[in-house]
Scaffold this motif. Structure first.
Motif, PDB file in Angstrom:
ATOM      1  N   UNK A  95      46.807  43.633  46.911  1.00 26.02           N
ATOM      2  CA  UNK A  95      47.274  44.846  46.263  1.00 26.02           C
ATOM      3  C   UNK A  95      47.564  44.544  44.814  1.00 26.02           C
ATOM      4  N   UNK A  96      47.580  45.582  44.021  1.00 25.71           N
ATOM      5  CA  UNK A  96      48.035  45.399  42.656  1.00 25.71           C
ATOM      6  C   UNK A  96      49.064  46.472  42.382  1.00 25.71           C
ATOM      7  N   UNK A  97      49.720  46.317  41.264  1.00 23.19           N
ATOM      8  CA  UNK A  97      50.752  47.275  40.923  1.00 23.19           C
ATOM      9  C   UNK A  97      50.122  48.428  40.157  1.00 23.19           C
ATOM     10  N   UNK A  98      50.265  49.622  40.702  1.00 26.93           N
ATOM     11  CA  UNK A  98      49.816  50.814  39.975  1.00 26.93           C
ATOM     12  C   UNK A  98      51.043  51.444  39.344  1.00 26.93           C
ATOM     13  N   UNK A 136      48.187  46.054  33.212  1.00 28.47           N
ATOM     14  CA  UNK A 136      48.488  44.666  32.900  1.00 28.47           C
ATOM     15  C   UNK A 136      49.534  44.219  33.891  1.00 28.47           C
ATOM     16  N   UNK A 137      49.098  43.526  34.882  1.00 26.45           N
ATOM     17  CA  UNK A 137      50.035  43.172  35.944  1.00 26.45           C
ATOM     18  C   UNK A 137      50.127  41.678  36.088  1.00 26.45           C
ATOM     19  N   UNK A 138      50.676  41.340  37.199  1.00 25.77           N
ATOM     20  CA  UNK A 138      50.855  39.959  37.551  1.00 25.77           C
ATOM     21  C   UNK A 138      49.572  39.156  37.501  1.00 25.77           C
ATOM     22  N   UNK A 139      48.558  39.746  38.150  1.00 24.61           N
ATOM     23  CA  UNK A 139      47.306  39.012  38.264  1.00 24.61           C
ATOM     24  C   UNK A 139      46.666  38.801  36.908  1.00 24.61           C
ATOM     25  N   UNK A 140      46.829  39.828  36.093  1.00 25.22           N
ATOM     26  CA  UNK A 140      46.258  39.720  34.759  1.00 25.22           C
ATOM     27  C   UNK A 140      46.901  38.568  34.010  1.00 25.22           C
ATOM     28  N   UNK A 141      48.215  38.535  34.089  1.00 20.78           N
ATOM     29  CA  UNK A 141      48.936  37.462  33.409  1.00 20.78           C
ATOM     30  C   UNK A 141      48.514  36.108  33.947  1.00 20.78           C
ATOM     31  N   UNK A 142      48.421  36.039  35.255  1.00 22.65           N
ATOM     32  CA  UNK A 142      48.090  34.758  35.847  1.00 22.65           C
ATOM     33  C   UNK A 142      46.695  34.320  35.437  1.00 22.65           C
ATOM     34  N   UNK A 143      45.822  35.285  35.389  1.00 21.88           N
ATOM     35  CA  UNK A 143      44.457  34.964  35.000  1.00 21.88           C
ATOM     36  C   UNK A 143      44.432  34.410  33.585  1.00 21.88           C
ATOM     37  N   UNK A 144      45.136  35.067  32.718  1.00 22.13           N
ATOM     38  CA  UNK A 144      45.172  34.620  31.319  1.00 22.13           C
ATOM     39  C   UNK A 144      45.781  33.225  31.228  1.00 22.13           C
ATOM     40  N   UNK A 145      46.842  33.038  31.984  1.00 23.49           N
ATOM     41  CA  UNK A 145      47.480  31.726  31.967  1.00 23.49           C
ATOM     42  C   UNK A 145      46.526  30.663  32.489  1.00 23.49           C
ATOM     43  N   UNK A 146      45.862  30.965  33.577  1.00 23.39           N
ATOM     44  CA  UNK A 146      44.917  30.003  34.127  1.00 23.39           C
ATOM     45  C   UNK A 146      43.847  29.654  33.114  1.00 23.39           C
ATOM     46  N   UNK A 147      43.425  30.682  32.429  1.00 20.66           N
ATOM     47  CA  UNK A 147      42.374  30.476  31.448  1.00 20.66           C
ATOM     48  C   UNK A 147      42.873  29.539  30.357  1.00 20.66           C
ATOM     49  N   UNK A 148      44.058  29.831  29.882  1.00 22.34           N
ATOM     50  CA  UNK A 148      44.660  29.006  28.842  1.00 22.34           C
ATOM     51  C   UNK A 148      44.850  27.578  29.334  1.00 22.34           C
ATOM     52  N   UNK A 149      45.335  27.498  30.550  1.00 23.51           N
ATOM     53  CA  UNK A 149      45.628  26.197  31.123  1.00 23.51           C
ATOM     54  C   UNK A 149      44.362  25.367  31.255  1.00 23.51           C
ATOM     55  N   UNK A 150      43.348  26.032  31.757  1.00 16.45           N
ATOM     56  CA  UNK A 150      42.062  25.372  31.951  1.00 16.45           C
ATOM     57  C   UNK A 150      41.527  24.885  30.614  1.00 16.45           C
ATOM     58  N   UNK A 151      41.645  25.777  29.647  1.00 15.01           N
ATOM     59  CA  UNK A 151      40.978  25.505  28.386  1.00 15.01           C
ATOM     60  C   UNK A 151      41.723  24.466  27.558  1.00 15.01           C
ATOM     61  N   UNK A 152      43.033  24.583  27.507  1.00 14.11           N
ATOM     62  CA  UNK A 152      43.768  23.710  26.594  1.00 14.11           C
ATOM     63  C   UNK A 152      44.554  22.632  27.294  1.00 14.11           C
ATOM     64  N   UNK A 189      39.299  39.129  42.547  1.00 17.17           N
ATOM     65  CA  UNK A 189      39.141  40.544  42.838  1.00 17.17           C
ATOM     66  C   UNK A 189      40.329  41.333  42.291  1.00 17.17           C
ATOM     67  N   UNK A 190      41.499  40.792  42.522  1.00 19.26           N
ATOM     68  CA  UNK A 190      42.684  41.520  42.068  1.00 19.26           C
ATOM     69  C   UNK A 190      42.702  41.633  40.550  1.00 19.26           C
ATOM     70  N   UNK A 191      42.298  40.563  39.895  1.00 16.33           N
ATOM     71  CA  UNK A 191      42.240  40.627  38.434  1.00 16.33           C
ATOM     72  C   UNK A 191      41.246  41.705  38.015  1.00 16.33           C
TER      73      UNK A 191
END
Lengths: 220, 849
Positions: free
Chosen positions: A202-205, B503-519, B492-494
């Protein structure tokens, strides 16, 4: 003008009943929909593919396909849309609604089934009721393609191993000459039992307007 | 069992008694000797042969002895499972502390062992917290970070304030009689007892296995609230010294600011040290022996540095552990990682044990006990009530924002799990007696609260969890497909968030993962480690390992002699058993064989047994870093272990291996014999008529051995000699040898994987072909049976099952080829038990029995 507003309110009400979103959420999603479709009535693949944040997603294709998959509309149709309207868009989105405190056990179960079905459909591209090895491999390959360390062959091997695992779980006593054709929905359900789909997929809507928050997004 | 426990208990009691009497005697003798020295003055009485210098070693000796006794107590307690099932270990350890304290009190008439704040905060606490941070499930922690912070900060403040104020109110109301405690002192007391204690929480929750979200909530709160506690304690302590009149708004604002400084500063210090550890482990390739030490030393330094800067030391060490876990696990050698993991557990578990025993001992001190019924009971009541109110209220607010709301049952457990522990006691001991007249009462009350929460709540926690039907943690390991599915999920969630524009949790996590991976990974991780770090990949490897094991086990179950001739199975086989069971095998022979096969193997690629080749991949992992992978090296990696490493030249920095020829020979024979034994039992299980097989075997053996000088044949001939010998000796030993069954067969592939091959067993029983093992005939004349050709019965069925699934014959092993350095290919591919089409390897081709 007033008549139009009541009509749209009526429409939102219908959609609320159908998808379970709150009117505010629908309003927000509608705004997003219009943004994506450049104020058209329908949305096409190209519209979705243009989303910049999606560019890095390894399974982008599968996700977008899922939006245009008729199976995800719960109307017993198969095939793919060329373009989808807002209602279809919402239907797909509704798979990602979180459960609430009020959700009863049965509803939860139904939700879980729906979510699982969505996932299953994503894998089962030819809609024959089983995820065959080829289909599964394809997803895994694409999934792993972005992490550079794992090559194509490795991805294949991982898919194979996962498949073998499924086979050994679901058909423990296989006759020597049998071979495992693919994952059926029942098996799929069985395997993913431990993942607590209903509380994770799920995601937050948001209820509030998110258009203002998009400035951060466009940068990325 | 019980008797054994009793003996241990008795032993430890005696030890303590002995120590105290010794200390008395030592004191006496010391005195006397002093005396005599004075008497005799300068007259030399010669060199004493033996002197008894108790005082010389007293402190470290007592410390060591104390640790030993606590460990023995733990041993006794853990030996009685039926008791620990009901009463948690921590409670039992406290009770043991009571007994021990009683004995010491009885002997010394004064409590010599008490838990001082210095000992606790500097020597006992850090390792427990470091372990907690190091084994923290990061993803879970950060995805619940918001809620944890709310509980840790607001919840703790609420607890402290409400407790202090209520007690003060009751005091004003006259519920406690005559006490010299002001409002500020009540608040100080409230702040020290407000915090949930990480040590107690870990100890109790570890045994109840609640679901992971619930666990991380309580556990995370107990770790993070330290920052709050420290600040509150310091602020109120300062206020108490200042006196009520001088407190103004400025001071209060300063206090609030200091909270942020202490909490964030502590975390930052930990973060920096975590990065430092990660960076350091990048370049410790050449000092692998002390590599694990860095983790501990730097972790401890993080703690001390934060303490020095008066920041939150606990937060610092937690974050240090959390930051470095990923990188050091990737950077360090696998052995070092295991060492760190184990040493961490040893320290943490050990000091946890000591803390609880100490808590028990501390109770037995007459000076400490100041009884005030009103104060103590009211504290106990308020602690529990306000905890419940706080948790329920905060959860009510949080649930409005949480995607997955916390259920009422979870809230009950969270409230009930608010255990207080040694941190509160340590803080209470730090109170200044000059400023706070009723210090002893506070310490005493703290102890009672601690005992109550740890013992009573600890005992009732498990029944409560069962009774409320709290969701338990899933114990099973994630399977490969689940891991893959998890990955699909994340992406999928991202994607859905992206599409829906949230802009939710998954988005943040994805960005963080990306940053983490990259740098971060680039900077902090060895390049070679980056490659193998993917979790999916790891699971895949483990799966393959299991596969290989079941493969060998299945062959063994068949009673097939064949697989010992097949050298990769040989290695697997060896690996499967404990290493000290088969100490060593001749490396030279093995090397030869592998090379032989390497030449052949390029032509023959068979998908079926390829999975077992993964074994080599696994074994090679350690070697791969060094550029010159050679066969010898590889084999040495896994063939030389066990006893030999322990004798031989002493070296501090290297595990040297003795390459003495004679010993290798001897060891080889021994190994062969023991292997044969296990193997014979398998063979005997299917009872071949040995009279038939005996002589032809020998003849054949000589023939083959003569024609081919391959060392593999040497193994064989050697083996067969032994075999014959064993057979004639162990005539009556039919049926499975019990030792065979008890061997560590780890074939748990997944339910139903190791299936008997039905096609095989009848073949064995009926066909006379078995009695004269076919591979002993001239290699060219081997014709696999009809059945074998069709079915490949020798391969484990689970592998065979995959065969029809594969569309490519170059699957796993070809990937292996791509992955391993080119010169590794040689050794990588000993021939699998091949289908009949393959060219014959130097040892006669494998006949599929």
């Amino acid at each position: 003008m007033g008549a139009k507003q009541t009509r749209s309110a009526q429409k939102y009400q219908d959609l609320t009943d159908k998808t379970g979103f709150s009117p505010e959420q629908i309003k927000n999603l509608h705004k997003r929909f219009q943004h994506l479709s450049d104020n058209e009535e329908t949305i096409s693949r190209e519209n979705l593919e243009k989303i910049p944040a999606l560019a890095n997603n390894p399974i982008r294709k599968q996700i977008i396909d899922a939006f245009f998959d008729k199976r995800n509309q719960h109307q017993n149709e198969v095939g793919a849309f060329q373009e989808i309207g807002f209602e279809q868009f919402l239907m797909v989105m509704s798979h990602f609604r979180p459960p609430t405190l009020k959700t009863t056990e049965e509803e939860r179960e139904a939700m879980r089934k729906e979510k699982l079905r969505f996932l299953f459909n994503m894998h089962d591209t030819d809609n024959d009721g089983t995820i065959t090895l080829e289909e599964y491999r394809k997803v895994v390959e694409e999934l792993l393609s972005k992490s550079g360390a794992i090559g194509l062959e490795a991805a294949k091997a991982i898919a194979d191993a996962a498949m073998l695992e499924v086979a050994s779980t679901n058909v423990p006593h296989m006759a020597p000459d049998d071979f495992y054709e693919g994952i059926t929905f029942e098996h799929f359900e069985q395997i993913l039992k431990g993942l607590e789909m209903e509380s994770r997929m799920h995601i937050r809507f948001l209820d509030v307007d998110t258009m203002t928050m998009r400035c951060g997004k466009s940068k990325s | 069992m019980r008797r054994c426990g009793f003996v241990h208990l008795l032993g430890s009691v005696l030890l303590i008694g002995f120590v105290s009497s010794v200390s008395c005697e030592a004191a006496l003798t010391g005195h006397e000797s002093n005396h005599s020295e004075h008497e005799h003055g300068s007259s030399l009485s010669g060199i004493p042969i033996v002197t008894f210098k108790w005082h010389h070693v007293e402190t470290p000796y007592l410390v060591a002895l104390f640790i030993l006794v606590s460990f023995l107590a733990k041993l006794v307690i853990e030996a009685n499972h039926h008791v620990t099932n009901i009463i948690p270990e921590s409670a039992l350890l406290i009770c043991f502390g009571f007994i021990l304290g009683g004995i010491i009190w009885g002997a010394d008439k004064v409590q010599t062992f008490t838990l001082t704040p210095t000992v606790f905060f500097f020597y006992l606490l850090p390792q427990v917290i470091l372990d907690a941070g190091y084994s923290m499930p990061n993803k879970l922690f950060f995805s619940n970070m918001g809620a944890i912070l709310v509980y840790a900060v607001i919840g703790t403040c609420w607890n402290a304030a409400s407790l202090g104020l209520s007690l003060w109110g009751c005091h004003m109301g006259g519920a406690m009689g005559d006490l010299d405690i002001g409002l500020l002192q009540y608040l100080l007391f409230g702040s020290l007892i407000a915090a949930v204690d990480p040590v107690a929480v870990i100890a109790v929750f570890e045994q109840v296995h609640v679901n992971e979200v619930l666990f991380i909530m309580v556990f995370g709160e107990s770790l993070l609230n330290d920052g709050v506690t420290v600040v509150l304690f310091n602020v109120f302590d300062a206020f108490v010294s200042l006196g009520g009149a001088k407190i103004n708004a400025v001071e209060i604002i300063k206090g609030i600011i200091s909270f942020f400084v202490v909490a964030f500063g502590g975390s930052l210090v930990g973060f920096v040290f975590g990065l430092l550890i990660s960076l350091l482990t990048r370049c410790t390739k050449n000092i692998q022996i002390i590599e694990p030490g860095f983790v501990f030393v730097l972790g401890y330094l993080a703690y001390l540095t934060a303490e020095m800067l008066s920041l939150s030391a606990i937060l610092s060490i937690v974050f240090c552990g959390m930051c470095c876990q990923k990188y050091i696990n990737a950077n360090m050698d696998e052995n070092s990682v295991n060492t760190v993991r184990y040493a961490m557990k040893v320290f943490a578990n050990g000091s946890e044990t000591i803390i609880f025993v100490f808590l028990g001992i501390s109770a037995i001190d007459k000076t400490l006990w100041v009884w005030n019924t009103g104060f103590i009971l009211l504290t106990l009541l308020f602690v529990i009530v306000y905890r419940f109110i706080g948790v329920f209220f905060l959860t009510w607010i949080l649930n409005k924002f949480r995607l997955v709301p916390l259920e009422v049952i979870d809230q009950v457990i969270m409230s009930y799990g608010g255990l207080r522990g040694a941190v509160a006691y340590g803080l209470a001991m730090m109170l200044d007696e000059n400023k706070i007249k009723e210090k002893n009462l506070m310490v005493c009350t703290t102890l009672i609260v601690v005992y109550f929460t740890v013992i009573i709540q600890g005992i009732t926690m498990k029944p409560l969890v069962t009774w409320l039907k709290v969701r338990r943690a899933a114990v099973s390991e994630l399977t490969l497909i689940e891991k893959v599915q998890n990955k699909v999920f994340d992406h999928m969630l991202v994607a859905i968030e992206d599409i829906s524009g949230q802009i939710g949790h998954n988005y943040m996590r994805d960005k963080w993962n990306y940053f983490e991976e990259k740098w971060m990974s680039k900077v902090l991780m060895k390049p070679s480690a980056r490659k193998n770090r993917d979790r999916l990949f790891k699971v895949f490897h483990q799966l393959n390992l299991k596969d290989a094991m079941s493969y060998v086990a299945e062959g063994e179950r068949r009673g097939s002699l064949e697989f010992i001739r097949n050298d990769h199975a040989y290695i697997d086989f060896k690996k499967k058993f404990d290493d000290d069971y088969y100490e060593e095998v001749m490396p030279d022979i093995m090397a030869d064989m592998s090379e032989d096969h390497g030449e052949m193997s390029s032509g023959r690629r068979d998908p079926v047994p390829s999975v077992s080749l993964e074994m080599h991949e696994q074994n090679m992992k350690a070697v791969r870093d060094s550029e010159d992978v050679n066969t010898h090296h590889l084999l040495q990696q896994h063939l030389y272990r066990g006893r030999k490493q322990h004798r031989h030249r002493y070296s501090r920095s290297h595990f040297d291996v003795n390459k003495d020829e004679g010993e290798v020979q001897e060891v080889f024979q021994r190994t062969m014999r023991s292997r044969l034994e296990s193997f014979k039992s398998a063979k005997m299980g299917v009872a071949p008529p040995k009279s038939l097989s005996k002589h032809p075997k020998k003849e054949q053996q000589q023939k083959v051995g003569g024609s081919q000088s391959s060392s593999a044949d040497f193994i064989e001939s050697f083996l067969f000699c032994l075999l014959d010998f064993e057979f004639s000796e162990g005539d009556s030993a039919s049926g499975f040898n019990p030792s065979y069954n008890s061997m560590p067969m780890r074939v748990t592939y997944r339910a139903g994987a190791g299936i008997e091959n039905l096609g095989f067993m009848p073949d064995l029983d009926s066909g006379p072909s078995v009695q004269l093992p076919p591979w002993l005939e001239d290699s060219s004349s081997v014709v696999p049976s009809q059945r074998a050709q069709v079915q490949l019965p020798w391969t484990p069925s689970s592998l065979r099952r995959l065969a029809p699934l594969r569309t490519s014959t170059r699957s796993t092993d070809s990937f292996m080829m791509a992955d391993a350095p080119p010169n590794a290919q040689q050794i990588d591919l000993p021939p699998p038990p091949s289908p009949p089409a393959s060219p014959p390897p130097p040892p006669p081709p494998h006949h599929h029995m």
